[in-house]
Design an enzyme around this catalytic site. Structure first.
Site, short mmCIF file in Angstrom:
data_model
loop_
_atom_site.label_atom_id
_atom_site.label_comp_id
_atom_site.label_asym_id
_atom_site.label_seq_id
_atom_site.Cartn_x
_atom_site.Cartn_y
_atom_site.Cartn_z
N ASP A 146 -35.86 -67.97 100.60
CA ASP A 146 -35.89 -68.63 99.00
C ASP A 146 -36.09 -69.80 99.45
OD1 ASP A 146 -36.63 -68.89 96.71
OD2 ASP A 146 -35.51 -67.14 96.03
N ASP A 203 -42.71 -67.21 89.88
CA ASP A 203 -42.74 -65.80 89.96
C ASP A 203 -43.43 -64.98 88.74
OD1 ASP A 203 -40.53 -67.04 91.69
OD2 ASP A 203 -38.89 -66.00 90.08
C1 GLA Z 1 -36.56 -67.28 92.85
C2 GLA Z 1 -37.71 -65.89 94.17
C3 GLA Z 1 -37.39 -64.92 93.30
C4 GLA Z 1 -36.20 -64.18 93.07
C5 GLA Z 1 -34.83 -64.96 92.31
C6 GLA Z 1 -33.69 -64.11 92.79
O1 GLA Z 1 -37.12 -67.05 91.59
O2 GLA Z 1 -39.24 -66.93 93.68
O3 GLA Z 1 -38.88 -63.73 93.64
O4 GLA Z 1 -35.99 -64.26 94.86
O5 GLA Z 1 -34.87 -66.44 93.42
O6 GLA Z 1 -32.95 -65.52 92.35
#
Ligand code: GLA
Length: 387
Positions: A146, A203
């Site tokens: 990430d 997301d």
């Molecule tokens: C980010 C990523 C998600 C998930 C969250 C976890 O938002 O894009 O897919 O992994 O972090 O905290």
């Protein structure tokens, strides 16, 4: 001459692909985030592993069991080794990975190219080497990486993601590298030498318009995906309950034709028969896993009716096609022109309905999909008989 060709091929491969041998087709598996968020523990991971097997999902190809954020708690002050959350993961990660492997599946973890993960757990920035070594010792097969809390590092995305890539490579263990940079620096254009897949979007959430937004953005980068480097519009929401079954079927069809990673994001221990059927339809999965690995994309957009035709080539010369009714509250007819698929107006084409596992017959010039429900699709395989 042969030697020369060989050297060129090796150079080409190392320049234009990550070359860790992984990700010839999009990755398939399960990830904890969409359903559980931070509320995870080793019992959930074990029982999910069991459920992947007992439901037939593993058999259908969903082989990675991936823990997302919140498994780590701190670092050992002397060794800097990452320490798993003692409450959620008291037996440690190595034993969990062993369990997943003992059931014939693969094991994935999550970290971050900044000081902290998005949920505030320790990140890997500055600890890439030591973390990668620990992952390899634990027999980790997959890393989602990430991009939170990275501004103060003063390093570029390129430097930070390459640093973990190199650390993973140095372990000698093949570890699938899934970059989660949310598409901000258009990774599709330049991550091919860095990762096996890269997120193209922010997301996903379990809503129709979120799913559409992600797959629409992902589609803009269709031409940059290929075996060993795929665009990732984020994980599946099928089974989480925020869309209708019809919409989930569309979600599965679009992810499949777009060669997106198929990472289940629901609680597979409590899966309805209908959701399981959507996730395990073998002819839909076959499109996603087709060995050619070319991302299907929108080939016709009808703005008046709010319908689209998506298509992509397959290894056997056929085409995968999705006739998609995006419109609200109206059932519609969608025409697929064979000339849009690169064939002639006079071409004869065999058409098969992939959701229904049913041959629909032979057609000339075009195929008409009748009665496509609002937010629904017909997903087809089209095979040329005569030009
Ligand atoms: C980010 C990523 C998600 C998930 C969250 C976890 O938002 O894009 O897919 O992994 O972090 O905290």
């Amino acid at each position: 001459m042969l030697f020369f060709t060989f050297v060129i091929l090796i150079l080409f491969n190392s320049i234009y692909s990550l070359n860790n041998g992984l990700g010839k087709t999009p990755q398939m598996g399960w990830n904890s985030w969409n359903h559980f968020g931070c509320s995870i523990n080793e019992e959930i991971i074990r029982s999910t592993t069991d459920a992947l097997i007992s439901t037939g999902l593993a058999q259908a190809g969903y082989t990675y069991v991936n823990i997302d954020d919140c498994w780590a708690s701190s670092r050992d002050p002397t060794t800097n080794f990452i320490i798993p959350d003692p409450i959620g993961f008291p037996s440690g990660i190595a034993s969990l990975a062993d369990y997943v492997h003992s059931r014939g599946l693969l094991f994935g973890l999550y970290s971050d190219a900044g000081y902290k993960t998005c949920a505030g757990r320790p990140g890997s920035f500055g600890y890439e080497e030591i973390d990668a070594q620990v992952y390899a010792q634990w027999k980790v097969d997959y890393l989602k990486y990430d991009n939170c809390n990275s501004l103060l590092t003063k390093k570029t995305i390129k430097e930070r993601y390459e640093s973990m890539r190199d650390a993973l490579n140095r372990t000698g263990r093949p570890i699938f590298y899934s970059a989660c940079e949310w598409g901000v620096m258009l990774p599709a254009l330049w991550f091919r030498t860095i990762a096996n897949s890269w997120r193209t979007t922010m997301d996903i959430s379990d809503h129709w318009y979120s799913m559409l937004l992600n797959i629409d953005i992902n589609d803009l980068f269709a031409d940059f995906a290929a075996p060993h480097g795929f665009n990732d519009p984020d994980m599946l929401e099928i089974g989480n309950g925020g869309m209708t079954l019809n919409e989930y079927r569309t979600h599965m069809s679009l992810w499949s034709i777009a060669k997106a990673p198929l990472l289940i994001g629901c609680d597979v221990r409590n899966l309805s028969k209908e959701s399981l059927e959507i996730l395990t339809n073998s002819e839909i999965i076959d499109i996603n896993q087709d060995s050619l690995g070319i991302q299907g994309k929108k080939i016709r957009i009808d703005l008046t009716h709010d319908t689209e035709v998506w298509a992509g080539p397959l290894a056997d010369g056929s085409k995968a096609v999705v006739a998609f009714n995006r419109a609200n509250n109206i059932t519609q007819t969608i025409v697929v022109l064979f000339t849009d698929l690169g064939w002639q107006l006079t071409s004869r084409v065999k058409v098969r309905d992939l959701w229904l596992h049913k041959d629909l017959g032979e057609f000339q010039g075009n195929y008409t999909a009748y009665n496509i429900e609002s937010h629904g699709v017909q997903m087809l395989k089209m095979t040329l008989i005569t030009l």
